[in-house]
Design an enzyme around this catalytic site. Structure first.
Site, PDB file in Angstrom:
ATOM      1  N   LYS A 152     -39.883 -55.295 -17.130  1.00 32.99           N
ATOM      2  CA  LYS A 152     -41.133 -54.644 -16.733  1.00 32.99           C
ATOM      3  C   LYS A 152     -41.520 -53.631 -17.812  1.00 32.99           C
ATOM      4  O   LYS A 152     -40.646 -52.935 -18.338  1.00 32.99           O
ATOM      5  CB  LYS A 152     -40.847 -53.919 -15.411  1.00 32.99           C
ATOM      6  N   LYS A 211     -41.890 -46.787 -19.331  1.00 35.93           N
ATOM      7  CA  LYS A 211     -41.753 -45.655 -20.251  1.00 35.93           C
ATOM      8  C   LYS A 211     -40.303 -45.497 -20.711  1.00 35.93           C
ATOM      9  O   LYS A 211     -40.050 -45.018 -21.800  1.00 35.93           O
ATOM     10  CB  LYS A 211     -42.168 -44.365 -19.538  1.00 35.93           C
ATOM     11  N   LYS A 254     -31.406 -46.208 -12.004  1.00 38.50           N
ATOM     12  CA  LYS A 254     -31.423 -44.882 -12.651  1.00 38.50           C
ATOM     13  C   LYS A 254     -30.030 -44.289 -12.679  1.00 38.50           C
ATOM     14  O   LYS A 254     -29.664 -43.618 -13.633  1.00 38.50           O
ATOM     15  CB  LYS A 254     -32.386 -43.929 -11.910  1.00 38.50           C
TER      16      LYS A 254
HETATM   17  P1  TYM Z   1     -44.656 -44.395 -12.447  1.00 34.04           P
HETATM   18  O1  TYM Z   1     -45.011 -43.114 -13.113  1.00 34.04           O
HETATM   19  O2  TYM Z   1     -43.424 -45.108 -12.924  1.00 34.04           O
HETATM   20  O3  TYM Z   1     -45.852 -45.433 -12.524  1.00 34.04           O
HETATM   21  C1  TYM Z   1     -47.170 -45.088 -12.126  1.00 34.04           C
HETATM   22  C2  TYM Z   1     -47.832 -46.329 -11.519  1.00 34.04           C
HETATM   23  O4  TYM Z   1     -47.850 -47.409 -12.447  1.00 34.04           O
HETATM   24  C3  TYM Z   1     -47.260 -48.575 -11.869  1.00 34.04           C
HETATM   25  N1  TYM Z   1     -46.545 -49.318 -12.910  1.00 34.04           N
HETATM   26  C4  TYM Z   1     -46.672 -50.635 -13.143  1.00 34.04           C
HETATM   27  N2  TYM Z   1     -47.435 -51.572 -12.553  1.00 34.04           N
HETATM   28  C5  TYM Z   1     -47.357 -52.852 -13.052  1.00 34.04           C
HETATM   29  N3  TYM Z   1     -46.558 -53.205 -14.099  1.00 34.04           N
HETATM   30  C6  TYM Z   1     -45.786 -52.290 -14.726  1.00 34.04           C
HETATM   31  N4  TYM Z   1     -45.016 -52.633 -15.753  1.00 34.04           N
HETATM   32  C7  TYM Z   1     -45.815 -50.937 -14.241  1.00 34.04           C
HETATM   33  N5  TYM Z   1     -45.185 -49.796 -14.621  1.00 34.04           N
HETATM   34  C8  TYM Z   1     -45.637 -48.814 -13.792  1.00 34.04           C
HETATM   35  C9  TYM Z   1     -46.278 -48.035 -10.833  1.00 34.04           C
HETATM   36  O5  TYM Z   1     -45.981 -49.007  -9.844  1.00 34.04           O
HETATM   37  C10 TYM Z   1     -47.054 -46.843 -10.288  1.00 34.04           C
HETATM   38  O6  TYM Z   1     -47.972 -47.272  -9.300  1.00 34.04           O
HETATM   39  N6  TYM Z   1     -42.389 -43.030  -8.168  1.00 34.04           N
HETATM   40  C11 TYM Z   1     -43.688 -43.207  -8.804  1.00 34.04           C
HETATM   41  C12 TYM Z   1     -44.556 -41.968  -8.782  1.00 34.04           C
HETATM   42  C13 TYM Z   1     -44.864 -41.404  -7.429  1.00 34.04           C
HETATM   43  C14 TYM Z   1     -45.738 -41.956  -6.453  1.00 34.04           C
HETATM   44  C15 TYM Z   1     -45.757 -41.025  -5.386  1.00 34.04           C
HETATM   45  C16 TYM Z   1     -46.471 -43.152  -6.390  1.00 34.04           C
HETATM   46  C17 TYM Z   1     -44.406 -40.209  -6.945  1.00 34.04           C
HETATM   47  N7  TYM Z   1     -44.962 -39.996  -5.716  1.00 34.04           N
HETATM   48  C18 TYM Z   1     -46.519 -41.263  -4.240  1.00 34.04           C
HETATM   49  C19 TYM Z   1     -47.207 -43.376  -5.238  1.00 34.04           C
HETATM   50  C20 TYM Z   1     -47.240 -42.455  -4.185  1.00 34.04           C
HETATM   51  C21 TYM Z   1     -43.470 -43.569 -10.265  1.00 34.04           C
HETATM   52  O7  TYM Z   1     -42.452 -43.234 -10.843  1.00 34.04           O
HETATM   53  O8  TYM Z   1     -44.548 -44.185 -10.858  1.00 34.04           O
END
Ligand code: TYM
Length: 330
Positions: free
Chosen positions: A194, A197, A114
């Site tokens: 991967k 978004k 990032k």
């Molecule tokens: P975020 O918003 O990027 O993604 C949400 C969830 O989707 C999963 N994910 C994926 N899994 C498999 N393949 C992919 N290509 C893929 N893209 C996204 C992510 O692993 C996630 O589980 N930092 C976190 C948000 C967060 C969070 C938390 C998660 C904030 N606080 C506390 C767990 C617990 C995030 O940006 O997820």
């Protein structure tokens, strides 16, 4: 009866919910709802760490809530809320920040990525992002965290911060375990990175059938298969990887042999995948349409969720404050 273990997870409202989110995390959230005491959070404070339009954030939060509800997150069996409605998360993030070595935060892969992507906005929130994430989880004293593989490193840090806090101030937090699905890393339409978004490589779960087809049409397959008559190599083809997750086994076997023997071309293979995708996503899109017609119902779900989440986080924070030496003496 013993109390159920607690599960917690979160998602950023920064774009449309995609197949990686659904298969990597949300399907697991849905599956855990009976066995665990589940809390799911739309993390709008995390979304502030990069440039964003404040006028659009509320509608993105609602879009995200609708996608989750339509995918099977069920407010009668879990708590669904928006992070900024529960200020205890930021209070706990501060306590945890004093336990987090800067050098440790600088090593986080997501921070490195990032900070390269947003070199013109290298704010302290990007660096401390995983501390707020740890606070989300620990504020509800979660035992398990269902996520995709990309979150593993952040969760190791959350465990470490729980351990450090407990050692320094006294036992408050369990060390949360990471729960991965078999689809822990879904690759995007570029066939390389991967699905994400922030890259233009997603299959959005609420896209129309035609939009999905347009994305699939141009999705990268086996790059060595240049002509229809060339035999393909399913083992290196990302479209085939999606088939393995979305298509029933006999049809996967026939796609595999058809590709290897060039009896089917990449477009034929994608048409079959399109059908599999629609089988999964049609009912989700239909439920989402119904929810878009009742926004006040969605807002009420989030309001109730926030009230429940505040109760849970307040109880944890009362304990943490006391251990840290704040507030009147007991
Ligand atoms: P975020 O918003 O990027 O993604 C949400 C969830 O989707 C999963 N994910 C994926 N899994 C498999 N393949 C992919 N290509 C893929 N893209 C996204 C992510 O692993 C996630 O589980 N930092 C976190 C948000 C967060 C969070 C938390 C998660 C904030 N606080 C506390 C767990 C617990 C995030 O940006 O997820």
């Amino acid at each position: 009866m013993t109390a159920r273990k607690k599960a917690f997870s979160g998602i950023q409202p920064t774009g449309k919910v995609h197949l990686g989110n659904l298969l990597g995390a949300i399907q697991n959230w849905v599956a855990l709802q009976d066995a665990y005491d589940c809390t799911f959070c739309i993390v709008d404070w995390h979304a502030m760490t990069v440039d964003y339009d404040a006028n659009e954030l509320r509608s993105k939060v609602r879009d995200c809530a609708i996608a989750l509800l339509a995918s099977g997150v069920d407010p009668s069996r879990c708590t669904l809320f928006v992070q900024s409605e529960v200020p205890e998360h930021t209070e706990l993030a501060w306590y945890l920040m004093t336990c987090a070595p800067v050098s440790r935060l600088e090593l986080q892969a997501q921070y490195k990525d990032k900070s390269a992507q947003h070199a013109d906005n290298l704010n302290a929130g990007l660096l401390t992002y995983p501390v707020l994430q740890a606070a989300d989880i620990l504020a509800h004293r979660a035992d398990v965290v269902p996520v995709g593989e990309d979150q593993k490193q952040h969760l190791e840090l959350a465990r470490e911060l729980a351990r450090k806090f407990n050692l320094r101030f006294g036992q408050v937090f369990p060390e949360p375990e990471t729960l991965l699905t078999p689809a822990k890393r879904i690759v995007g339409t570029d066939g390389k990175a991967k699905m994400s978004k922030s890259k233009d490589n997603t299959l959005d779960i609420l896209a129309t059938p035609d939009e999905l087809w347009q994305r699939l049409r141009s999705a990268v397959t086996d790059e060595q298969r240049l002509r229809r008559a060339d035999p393909g190599r399913p083992e290196v083809c990302n479209v085939f990887a999606w088939h393995q997750m979305l298509t029933d086994a006999p049809q996967v076997a026939s796609v595999e042999s058809g590709c290897r023997t060039a009896q089917i071309g990449c477009m034929d293979c994608k048409k079959i995948l399109h059908q599999s995708l629609l089988r999964l996503l049609d009912p989700i899109r239909e439920r989402a349409q119904a929810l878009y017609a009742e926004p006040e119902k969605v807002d009420a779900i989030l309001r109730e969720g926030a009230a429940k989440a505040r109760r849970s986080a307040k109880a944890t924070l009362a304990l943490a404050r006391e251990k840290c030496g704040f507030g009147p003496a007991a």
